[in-house]
Motif scaffolding. Structure first.
Motif, PDB file in Angstrom:
ATOM      1  N   GLN A 104       0.812  -1.216   0.000  1.00 19.20           N
ATOM      2  CA  GLN A 104       0.000   0.000   0.000  1.00 19.20           C
ATOM      3  C   GLN A 104       0.845   1.266   0.000  1.00 19.20           C
ATOM      4  N   ASP A 105       2.091   1.161   0.462  1.00 17.48           N
ATOM      5  CA  ASP A 105       2.960   2.338   0.479  1.00 17.48           C
ATOM      6  C   ASP A 105       3.361   2.755  -0.935  1.00 17.48           C
ATOM      7  N   GLU A 106       3.296   1.826  -1.887  1.00 15.44           N
ATOM      8  CA  GLU A 106       3.705   2.126  -3.253  1.00 15.44           C
ATOM      9  C   GLU A 106       2.546   2.592  -4.122  1.00 15.44           C
ATOM     10  N   LEU A 107       1.336   2.594  -3.596  1.00 13.79           N
ATOM     11  CA  LEU A 107       0.176   2.988  -4.386  1.00 13.79           C
ATOM     12  C   LEU A 107       0.201   4.491  -4.666  1.00 13.79           C
ATOM     13  N   LYS A 108      -0.143   4.842  -5.905  1.00 11.25           N
ATOM     14  CA  LYS A 108      -0.225   6.240  -6.309  1.00 11.25           C
ATOM     15  C   LYS A 108      -1.619   6.522  -6.875  1.00 11.25           C
ATOM     16  N   ASP A 109      -2.114   7.718  -6.656  1.00 12.74           N
ATOM     17  CA  ASP A 109      -3.412   8.105  -7.187  1.00 12.74           C
ATOM     18  C   ASP A 109      -3.285   8.425  -8.677  1.00 12.74           C
ATOM     19  N   VAL A 110      -4.226   7.909  -9.468  1.00  9.17           N
ATOM     20  CA  VAL A 110      -4.258   8.144 -10.914  1.00  9.17           C
ATOM     21  C   VAL A 110      -5.675   8.525 -11.286  1.00  9.17           C
ATOM     22  N   VAL A 111      -5.829   9.586 -12.071  1.00 10.80           N
ATOM     23  CA  VAL A 111      -7.150  10.034 -12.504  1.00 10.80           C
ATOM     24  C   VAL A 111      -7.461   9.372 -13.847  1.00 10.80           C
ATOM     25  N   ARG A 112      -8.635   8.682 -13.907  1.00  9.69           N
ATOM     26  CA  ARG A 112      -9.069   8.020 -15.136  1.00  9.69           C
ATOM     27  C   ARG A 112     -10.538   8.341 -15.352  1.00  9.69           C
ATOM     28  N   LYS A 113     -11.057   7.951 -16.506  1.00  6.11           N
ATOM     29  CA  LYS A 113     -12.450   8.191 -16.842  1.00  6.11           C
ATOM     30  C   LYS A 113     -13.287   6.961 -16.507  1.00  6.11           C
ATOM     31  N   ASP A 114     -14.507   7.187 -15.976  1.00  5.97           N
ATOM     32  CA  ASP A 114     -15.423   6.076 -15.740  1.00  5.97           C
ATOM     33  C   ASP A 114     -16.314   5.887 -16.967  1.00  5.97           C
ATOM     34  N   ASP A 115     -17.349   5.030 -16.841  1.00  6.74           N
ATOM     35  CA  ASP A 115     -18.214   4.721 -17.985  1.00  6.74           C
ATOM     36  C   ASP A 115     -18.949   5.941 -18.511  1.00  6.74           C
ATOM     37  N   GLU A 116     -19.199   6.928 -17.651  1.00  7.18           N
ATOM     38  CA  GLU A 116     -19.892   8.152 -18.076  1.00  7.18           C
ATOM     39  C   GLU A 116     -18.885   9.260 -18.402  1.00  7.18           C
ATOM     40  N   TRP A 117     -17.606   8.885 -18.567  1.00  2.00           N
ATOM     41  CA  TRP A 117     -16.543   9.828 -18.906  1.00  2.00           C
ATOM     42  C   TRP A 117     -16.361  10.905 -17.826  1.00  2.00           C
ATOM     43  N   GLN A 118     -16.626  10.515 -16.610  1.00  4.00           N
ATOM     44  CA  GLN A 118     -16.354  11.384 -15.475  1.00  4.00           C
ATOM     45  C   GLN A 118     -14.996  11.014 -14.884  1.00  4.00           C
ATOM     46  N   ASP A 119     -14.285  12.034 -14.361  1.00  6.13           N
ATOM     47  CA  ASP A 119     -12.998  11.747 -13.731  1.00  6.13           C
ATOM     48  C   ASP A 119     -13.202  10.899 -12.481  1.00  6.13           C
ATOM     49  N   GLU A 120     -12.389   9.863 -12.354  1.00  6.86           N
ATOM     50  CA  GLU A 120     -12.443   8.999 -11.164  1.00  6.86           C
ATOM     51  C   GLU A 120     -11.014   8.707 -10.735  1.00  6.86           C
ATOM     52  N   ILE A 121     -10.778   8.728  -9.434  1.00  9.47           N
ATOM     53  CA  ILE A 121      -9.436   8.509  -8.911  1.00  9.47           C
ATOM     54  C   ILE A 121      -9.244   7.021  -8.616  1.00  9.47           C
ATOM     55  N   PHE A 122      -8.204   6.438  -9.220  1.00 11.29           N
ATOM     56  CA  PHE A 122      -7.813   5.059  -8.960  1.00 11.29           C
ATOM     57  C   PHE A 122      -6.484   5.071  -8.209  1.00 11.29           C
ATOM     58  N   ARG A 123      -6.182   3.933  -7.582  1.00 10.91           N
ATOM     59  CA  ARG A 123      -4.880   3.755  -6.954  1.00 10.91           C
ATOM     60  C   ARG A 123      -4.119   2.689  -7.722  1.00 10.91           C
ATOM     61  N   SER A 124      -2.860   2.956  -8.039  1.00 11.45           N
ATOM     62  CA  SER A 124      -2.103   2.095  -8.944  1.00 11.45           C
ATOM     63  C   SER A 124      -0.705   1.843  -8.413  1.00 11.45           C
ATOM     64  N   THR A 125      -0.181   0.648  -8.756  1.00 12.07           N
ATOM     65  CA  THR A 125       1.220   0.327  -8.490  1.00 12.07           C
ATOM     66  C   THR A 125       1.671  -0.711  -9.510  1.00 12.07           C
ATOM     67  N   THR A 126       2.972  -0.807  -9.729  1.00 10.41           N
ATOM     68  CA  THR A 126       3.536  -1.752 -10.700  1.00 10.41           C
ATOM     69  C   THR A 126       3.809  -3.094 -10.017  1.00 10.41           C
ATOM     70  N   LEU A 127       3.350  -4.172 -10.640  1.00  6.67           N
ATOM     71  CA  LEU A 127       3.598  -5.518 -10.103  1.00  6.67           C
ATOM     72  C   LEU A 127       4.927  -6.086 -10.572  1.00  6.67           C
ATOM     73  N   GLY A 128       5.492  -5.499 -11.638  1.00  4.33           N
ATOM     74  CA  GLY A 128       6.796  -5.967 -12.081  1.00  4.33           C
ATOM     75  C   GLY A 128       7.029  -5.701 -13.551  1.00  4.33           C
ATOM     76  N   VAL A 129       8.287  -5.834 -13.949  1.00  5.47           N
ATOM     77  CA  VAL A 129       8.702  -5.762 -15.353  1.00  5.47           C
ATOM     78  C   VAL A 129       9.203  -7.149 -15.741  1.00  5.47           C
ATOM     79  N   PHE A 130       8.660  -7.714 -16.836  1.00  5.47           N
ATOM     80  CA  PHE A 130       8.906  -9.110 -17.158  1.00  5.47           C
ATOM     81  C   PHE A 130       9.501  -9.248 -18.559  1.00  5.47           C
TER      82      PHE A 130
END
Length: 545
Positions: A104-130
């Motif tokens: 949870q310490d690595e999570l960052k807030d990211v603004v994306r669009k929902d189904d109605e094209w409204q801004d919604e804040i998601f939390r994101s982190t990278t699981l790895g580079v493969f």
């Protein structure tokens, strides 16, 4: 799930990031299925992302033939309980990360669009580079609050193998029911004649770990129209020896009525890839054709009937041949009967000892699961239901521990009734046990606890999450001289191509193999068909009646 996929697809952005540790330039943000997104390296071409399949719920397949590295991120809504989420990563089907929680310490807030094209804040982190080139990475994401709902995303960096048709099997009617004629498929084409008694054609393909990727179709080459399509491969009827192990091969079957006229038909087996989902628009129809397997069937429909004179002639010749063969066999049997009987009896006794060993393992496995059910009810303070459960459990225990080799269908029905009524107290589903009217349940015997492991699997893995909407139907059916036992549930289904780690089903498979050694004059045939609408298990006891 469709909403999530739509959200991810609708917000494809171009970005350029640098992995400082690996020094890899990434761009392009793609949906990878479920809660995952991926970035590919800057040299990538032809990215076929987040393919989904009608027979694989919550499974997503990204084909990355010209990608060297892929970076995978997980996106969670603010309403998601991050602490409950876990993920597992497999490299070429070998685990490299198992049941890991999200940092949870690595999570960052990211603004994306929902189904109605409204801004919604998601939390994101990278699981790895493969490093994906010539490898397969599989990421499983789930919440411990709903452990049976797993999002599976496959990142496939290997060449997709072309399917190979192993054999064609034609089913035809006999005086004892049905039989099969198997035809090994030659390189280019097969000539096949359907007589009046023939009713079904089965196509068997080779086994792979991505069987769900392939669809099959049959085209009438005269009219250029598709007469048959399927994505639901079945398992259980055909086997092959791979590295010293018997492996169930995938197959589909169809009624001969799909072939309306004599002529040439073309079988096509190819991956169900969305070829329009890629980075560079330079793939040609010829390249797509490289993934397809095609086979020509020259069909002849023969509806001629035999005259009574011809039938009499054939019957007479057949009887004479059978009489001669029977006489020779009787002479041979008389000369070697003592030795053969002794060897057969010894083999049968060994198989019975092995069968008793398996049954002794099934009993504690079942009792342990039943006691777990009682503990579950007690932990939820459902004392009345726990007492009812114990009452059913007492009678069920006596039946289970009874060391009988065979029990009547009536006794088997009683055992299943007791078990299902116990589980109803926990999950609230409905069930039915039906049988053919001309089937004498009291005087017809089958091996004890033959169906219970499959019914238990239908409850635990089929309808346990559906509560009162779940339904199980068990049927005892008389078909000519065969006894057909079926178990059907309306659960979410499962991948029949995967090896099942459940002890009950493993022991049942071994038990059926031993029963076929003991009852050589009969045949126990198990077939499992599972889709997103439910699972059907069919067990045929040939010439049992």
């Amino acid at each position: 799930m469709k909403k999530i996929i739509f959200t991810l697809l609708s917000f494809i952005i171009t970005l350029s990031t640098v992995d400082a540790q690996k020094g890899i330039n990434f761009y392009h943000n793609y949906a990878a299925g479920g809660r995952l997104l991926m970035n590919v390296d800057s040299s990538a071409k032809n990215v076929y992302y987040a393919n989904i399949f009608p027979n694989q719920p919550n499974t997503y397949f990204s084909y990355l033939p010209e990608v060297n590295h892929v970076s995978v991120q997980i996106y969670l809504r603010q309403t998601d309980s991050v602490q409950h989420y876990r993920y597992t990563i497999l490299e070429d089907n070998k685990p490299i990360v198992v049941n890991k929680s999200i940092n949870q310490d690595e999570l960052k807030d990211v603004v994306r669009k929902d189904d109605e094209w409204q801004d919604e804040i998601f939390r994101s982190t990278t699981l790895g580079v493969f490093p994906i080139k010539d490898k397969t990475f599989t990421i499983l994401v789930y919440s411990i609050e709903r452990p049976l709902i797993i999002d599976k995303s496959v990142f496939y960096g290997k060449p997709i193998p072309r399917a190979k048709i192993k054999l064609l099997a034609k089913r035809f009617a006999t005086d004892k029911g049905v039989d099969y004629a198997r035809i090994l498929a030659p390189k280019d084409s097969t000539n096949l004649t359907f007589n009046e008694k023939d009713d079904e054609l089965t196509i068997v393909k080779d086994k792979s770990d991505i069987d769900y990727l392939y669809g099959i179709s049959i085209k009438d080459k005269r009219t250029n129209s598709i007469v048959f399509e399927s994505t639901a491969w079945q398992y259980g009827g055909y086997m092959d020896d791979i590295d010293g192990y018997d492996v169930h091969l995938p197959y589909v079957k169809m009624d001969k009525s799909v072939f309306k006229k004599s002529g040439d038909y073309e079988i096509t087996i190819q991956p169900l890839i969305r070829w329009d989902r890629y980075l560079d628009y330079d793939i040609s129809p010829k390249e797509i054709e490289n993934y397809a397997t095609r086979h020509t069937l020259s069909i002849t429909l023969d509806k001629q009937s035999y005259t009574s004179g011809e039938l009499g002639k054939y019957i007479g010749i057949t009887c004479a041949l059978l009489g001669t063969i029977a006489g020779l066999i009787m002479v041979y049997i008389k000369r070697r009967s003592k030795k053969l009987l002794a060897e057969k009896e010894a083999q049968k006794n060994i198989a019975k000892l092995q069968l008793n060993s398996i049954r002794s393992q099934l009993n504690p496995h079942f009792l342990f699961n039943a006691l777990s059910g009682i503990q579950n009810l007690m932990n939820k303070n459902e004392t009345d239901n726990a007492n009812k459960y114990l009452a059913k459990f007492a009678r069920l225990t006596r039946n289970v521990l009874d060391n009988k080799e065979l029990v009547s269908l009536s006794q088997e029905k009683t055992l299943l009734d007791d078990y299902l009524q116990m589980e109803q107290l926990r999950f609230g589903f409905t069930y039915e046990i039906n049988h053919s009217e001309d089937l004498d349940l009291a005087n017809m015997e089958i091996p004890s606890m033959l169906l219970q492991p499959f019914v238990e699997n239908a409850v635990k893995h089929g309808i346990s999450q559906k509560a009162t909407a779940g339904k199980i139907i068990i049927e005892f059916i008389k078909q000519a001289n065969d006894l057909v036992l079926t178990i059907t549930d309306n659960g979410n289904g499962f991948d029949t191509g995967k090896k099942n780690n459940g002890l009950g089903l493993q022991l049942s498979d071994s038990r059926i193999a031993l029963l076929n050694r003991i009852y050589k004059e009969n045949r126990f045939t198990l077939a499992i068909q599972s889709t997103t609408n439910g699972t059907n298990i069919s067990l045929i006891l040939t010439d049992w009646l």
